[in-house]
Write a protein that holds these residues in place. Structure first.
Motif, PDB file in Angstrom:
ATOM      1  N   GLU A  61       0.848  -1.190   0.000  1.00 14.47           N
ATOM      2  CA  GLU A  61       0.000   0.000   0.000  1.00 14.47           C
ATOM      3  C   GLU A  61       0.885   1.242   0.000  1.00 14.47           C
ATOM      4  OE1 GLU A  61      -4.160  -0.955   2.226  1.00 14.47           O
ATOM      5  OE2 GLU A  61      -2.429  -0.542   3.501  1.00 14.47           O
ATOM      6  N   ARG A  62       0.510   2.210  -0.798  1.00  8.60           N
ATOM      7  CA  ARG A  62       1.255   3.467  -0.849  1.00  8.60           C
ATOM      8  C   ARG A  62       0.278   4.636  -0.720  1.00  8.60           C
ATOM      9  NH1 ARG A  62       5.449   3.682  -5.476  1.00  8.60           N
ATOM     10  NH2 ARG A  62       6.260   2.048  -4.096  1.00  8.60           N
ATOM     11  N   PHE A  63       0.465   5.420   0.329  1.00 10.08           N
ATOM     12  CA  PHE A  63      -0.364   6.585   0.627  1.00 10.08           C
ATOM     13  C   PHE A  63       0.394   7.829   0.164  1.00 10.08           C
ATOM     14  CE2 PHE A  63      -1.375   3.178   3.475  1.00 10.08           C
ATOM     15  CZ  PHE A  63      -2.747   3.234   3.673  1.00 10.08           C
ATOM     16  N   GLU A  64      -0.265   8.662  -0.625  1.00  9.34           N
ATOM     17  CA  GLU A  64       0.390   9.791  -1.281  1.00  9.34           C
ATOM     18  C   GLU A  64      -0.373  11.074  -1.009  1.00  9.34           C
ATOM     19  OE1 GLU A  64       1.682  11.064  -5.861  1.00  9.34           O
ATOM     20  OE2 GLU A  64       0.362   9.335  -5.516  1.00  9.34           O
ATOM     21  N   ARG A  83      -4.231  10.150  -2.296  1.00  5.38           N
ATOM     22  CA  ARG A  83      -4.730   8.849  -2.713  1.00  5.38           C
ATOM     23  C   ARG A  83      -3.922   7.733  -2.068  1.00  5.38           C
ATOM     24  NH1 ARG A  83      -2.293   7.119  -8.617  1.00  5.38           N
ATOM     25  NH2 ARG A  83      -0.128   7.719  -8.184  1.00  5.38           N
ATOM     26  N   VAL A  84      -4.512   6.540  -2.076  1.00  5.58           N
ATOM     27  CA  VAL A  84      -3.819   5.320  -1.682  1.00  5.58           C
ATOM     28  C   VAL A  84      -3.947   4.333  -2.817  1.00  5.58           C
ATOM     29  CG1 VAL A  84      -5.877   4.470  -0.444  1.00  5.58           C
ATOM     30  CG2 VAL A  84      -3.631   3.447   0.011  1.00  5.58           C
ATOM     31  N   VAL A  85      -2.856   3.649  -3.125  1.00  3.05           N
ATOM     32  CA  VAL A  85      -2.831   2.608  -4.147  1.00  3.05           C
ATOM     33  C   VAL A  85      -2.343   1.329  -3.493  1.00  3.05           C
ATOM     34  CG1 VAL A  85      -1.872   1.875  -6.361  1.00  3.05           C
ATOM     35  CG2 VAL A  85      -2.356   4.300  -5.953  1.00  3.05           C
ATOM     36  N   GLY A  86      -3.077   0.247  -3.687  1.00  2.00           N
ATOM     37  CA  GLY A  86      -2.695  -1.019  -3.080  1.00  2.00           C
ATOM     38  C   GLY A  86      -3.378  -2.193  -3.737  1.00  2.00           C
ATOM     39  N   PRO A  87      -3.325  -3.375  -3.103  1.00  2.00           N
ATOM     40  CA  PRO A  87      -3.915  -4.574  -3.688  1.00  2.00           C
ATOM     41  C   PRO A  87      -5.410  -4.458  -3.971  1.00  2.00           C
ATOM     42  CG  PRO A  87      -2.470  -5.146  -1.868  1.00  2.00           C
ATOM     43  CD  PRO A  87      -2.608  -3.661  -1.852  1.00  2.00           C
ATOM     44  N   SER A  88      -6.106  -3.604  -3.212  1.00  2.00           N
ATOM     45  CA  SER A  88      -7.546  -3.444  -3.419  1.00  2.00           C
ATOM     46  C   SER A  88      -7.888  -2.391  -4.472  1.00  2.00           C
ATOM     47  CB  SER A  88      -8.228  -3.075  -2.090  1.00  2.00           C
ATOM     48  OG  SER A  88      -8.050  -4.100  -1.130  1.00  2.00           O
ATOM     49  N   GLY A  89      -6.864  -1.742  -5.018  1.00  2.00           N
ATOM     50  CA  GLY A  89      -7.098  -0.735  -6.041  1.00  2.00           C
ATOM     51  C   GLY A  89      -6.594   0.630  -5.626  1.00  2.00           C
ATOM     52  N   GLU A  90      -7.104   1.650  -6.270  1.00  2.00           N
ATOM     53  CA  GLU A  90      -6.733   3.039  -5.996  1.00  2.00           C
ATOM     54  C   GLU A  90      -7.950   3.796  -5.491  1.00  2.00           C
ATOM     55  OE1 GLU A  90      -5.492   7.051  -8.471  1.00  2.00           O
ATOM     56  OE2 GLU A  90      -4.767   5.098  -9.183  1.00  2.00           O
ATOM     57  N   PHE A  91      -7.761   4.531  -4.373  1.00  2.00           N
ATOM     58  CA  PHE A  91      -8.871   5.239  -3.757  1.00  2.00           C
ATOM     59  C   PHE A  91      -8.395   6.607  -3.282  1.00  2.00           C
ATOM     60  CE2 PHE A  91      -9.425   0.702  -3.037  1.00  2.00           C
ATOM     61  CZ  PHE A  91     -10.698   0.480  -3.543  1.00  2.00           C
ATOM     62  N   ALA A 150      -5.379   9.373   7.502  1.00  2.00           N
ATOM     63  CA  ALA A 150      -5.621   9.962   6.190  1.00  2.00           C
ATOM     64  C   ALA A 150      -6.677   9.188   5.408  1.00  2.00           C
ATOM     65  CB  ALA A 150      -4.319  10.015   5.392  1.00  2.00           C
ATOM     66  N   ALA A 151      -6.794   7.899   5.699  1.00  2.00           N
ATOM     67  CA  ALA A 151      -7.762   7.057   4.998  1.00  2.00           C
ATOM     68  C   ALA A 151      -9.152   7.092   5.621  1.00  2.00           C
ATOM     69  CB  ALA A 151      -7.256   5.619   4.960  1.00  2.00           C
ATOM     70  N   GLY A 152      -9.334   7.889   6.669  1.00  2.00           N
ATOM     71  CA  GLY A 152     -10.649   8.045   7.270  1.00  2.00           C
ATOM     72  C   GLY A 152     -11.040   6.943   8.233  1.00  2.00           C
ATOM     73  N   GLN A 153     -10.070   6.173   8.719  1.00  2.00           N
ATOM     74  CA  GLN A 153     -10.371   5.048   9.604  1.00  2.00           C
ATOM     75  C   GLN A 153     -10.351   5.420  11.083  1.00  2.00           C
ATOM     76  OE1 GLN A 153     -11.250   1.822   8.420  1.00  2.00           O
ATOM     77  NE2 GLN A 153     -11.442   3.158   6.638  1.00  2.00           N
ATOM     78  N   VAL A 154      -9.552   6.424  11.446  1.00  2.00           N
ATOM     79  CA  VAL A 154      -9.428   6.830  12.846  1.00  2.00           C
ATOM     80  C   VAL A 154      -9.497   8.348  12.927  1.00  2.00           C
ATOM     81  CG1 VAL A 154      -8.019   4.792  13.358  1.00  2.00           C
ATOM     82  CG2 VAL A 154      -6.886   6.975  12.877  1.00  2.00           C
ATOM     83  N   ASP A 155      -9.597   8.852  14.155  1.00  2.00           N
ATOM     84  CA  ASP A 155      -9.801  10.280  14.358  1.00  2.00           C
ATOM     85  C   ASP A 155      -8.557  11.033  14.809  1.00  2.00           C
ATOM     86  OD1 ASP A 155     -13.012  10.413  14.359  1.00  2.00           O
ATOM     87  OD2 ASP A 155     -12.357   8.612  15.423  1.00  2.00           O
ATOM     88  N   LEU A 156      -7.686  10.383  15.562  1.00  2.00           N
ATOM     89  CA  LEU A 156      -6.554  11.066  16.173  1.00  2.00           C
ATOM     90  C   LEU A 156      -5.321  10.167  16.217  1.00  2.00           C
ATOM     91  CD1 LEU A 156      -8.399  12.489  19.310  1.00  2.00           C
ATOM     92  CD2 LEU A 156      -7.473  13.917  17.466  1.00  2.00           C
ATOM     93  N   VAL A 157      -4.154  10.775  16.056  1.00  2.00           N
ATOM     94  CA  VAL A 157      -2.879  10.154  16.415  1.00  2.00           C
ATOM     95  C   VAL A 157      -2.144  11.165  17.285  1.00  2.00           C
ATOM     96  CG1 VAL A 157      -0.710   9.148  15.638  1.00  2.00           C
ATOM     97  CG2 VAL A 157      -2.773   8.863  14.243  1.00  2.00           C
TER      98      VAL A 157
END
Length: 266
Positions: free
Chosen positions: A131-134, A141-149, A203-210
């Motif tokens: 997975e590559r987050f850009e 965007r993120v590109v990985g085994p599941s595609g580009e989103f 960045a992918a919208g999965q969590v709120d804070l780091v």
């Protein structure tokens, strides 16, 4: 950098992806292989570095010497090289070497380009998951085994419903830990051990804070670029810039950033 041409932007992007490909190959040569060992950079505590850390940075520096020789470099393993263009490549060949040694897939390669004001473009790459987050120059965007989103941070919701990530349960000094606990005790869920992958999940919208402390510039500059491109907010615990490291509060949106910032400051 003001006035940067599209051709320069395209070259920086292409160079960053070339660095990421080289680091992928170098790190996967040794990941989960028998006999992998580590030296410690410090005597008082285990701060590991492996042959893979060094090899990945060496290969990235070799590419920069060929493609962008006038740019500066700041790398975790081989330090700083001055440049003349006003641009600096900030490299962490393996962010999460403890995870790398343990065989977990949450370490990553951090690559960013900064000007005098901080990071302007960055990649968070996970070689094993592929997975590559850009983020930066109008891209998120993120590109990985599941595609580009597209990357987009989560919309505002109450702190009591939030998910908080941090790498170590013992965050920073005693005072910093107490401040962190004020936020941790106010959210719905806290998870540990993600290293740079936690910032990618934000960045992918999965969590709120780091929330973290004691970081270096090479730990945080690529995450800043990716998260800001995805609509998030990244500051220190006082609300100021954090691209030189130290305390980091990364938030999915301005509202939850303000709530967390208030608790961090008592």
């Amino acid at each position: 950098m003001a006035g940067m041409s599209l051709d320069v932007q395209r070259d920086l992007i292409a160079t960053a992806h070339a660095l990421a490909e080289a680091a992928r190959e170098a790190t996967l040569l040794h990941f989960r292989k028998a006999g992998l060992s580590a030296d410690s950079k410090e005597a008082a505590r285990f701060d590991p570095v492996t042959v893979a850390d060094r090899l990945a940075e060496e290969r990235m520096r070799a590419i920069l010497a060929e493609r962008r020789p006038a740019d500066g470099i700041l790398g975790e393993e081989y330090g700083a090289k001055a440049g003349t263009t006003g641009l600096t490549w900030v490299l962490d060949p393996i962010d999460g070497t403890r995870g790398y040694l343990s065989g977990t897939p949450t370490w990553g390669v951090l690559i960013s380009v900064a000007d005098a004001g901080g990071p302007i473009y960055g990649l968070i790459d996970q070689p094993f998951i592929r997975e590559r987050f850009e983020g930066g120059f109008g891209t998120a965007r993120v590109v990985g085994p599941s595609g580009e989103f597209p990357l987009a941070c989560r919309a505002a919701r109450p702190l009591a419903e939030a998910i908080l990530l941090s790498t170590f349960p013992e965050v920073g000094t005693a005072a910093e830990h107490a401040a962190f606990r004020r936020v941790a005790d106010s959210v719905r869920l806290v998870r540990y051990g993600m290293d740079c992958y936690g910032y990618a999940l934000l960045a992918a919208g999965q969590v709120d804070l780091v929330i973290e402390a004691g970081l270096q510039a090479y730990d945080v500059q690529a995450p800043i670029a990716v998260i800001e491109a995805a609509g998030g907010v990244v500051t220190n615990w006082q609300g100021g810039p954090c691209h030189q490291g130290g305390q980091v509060l990364a938030a999915a949106n301005a509202a939850i950033h303000a709530e967390a910032l208030a608790l961090l400051n008592g």
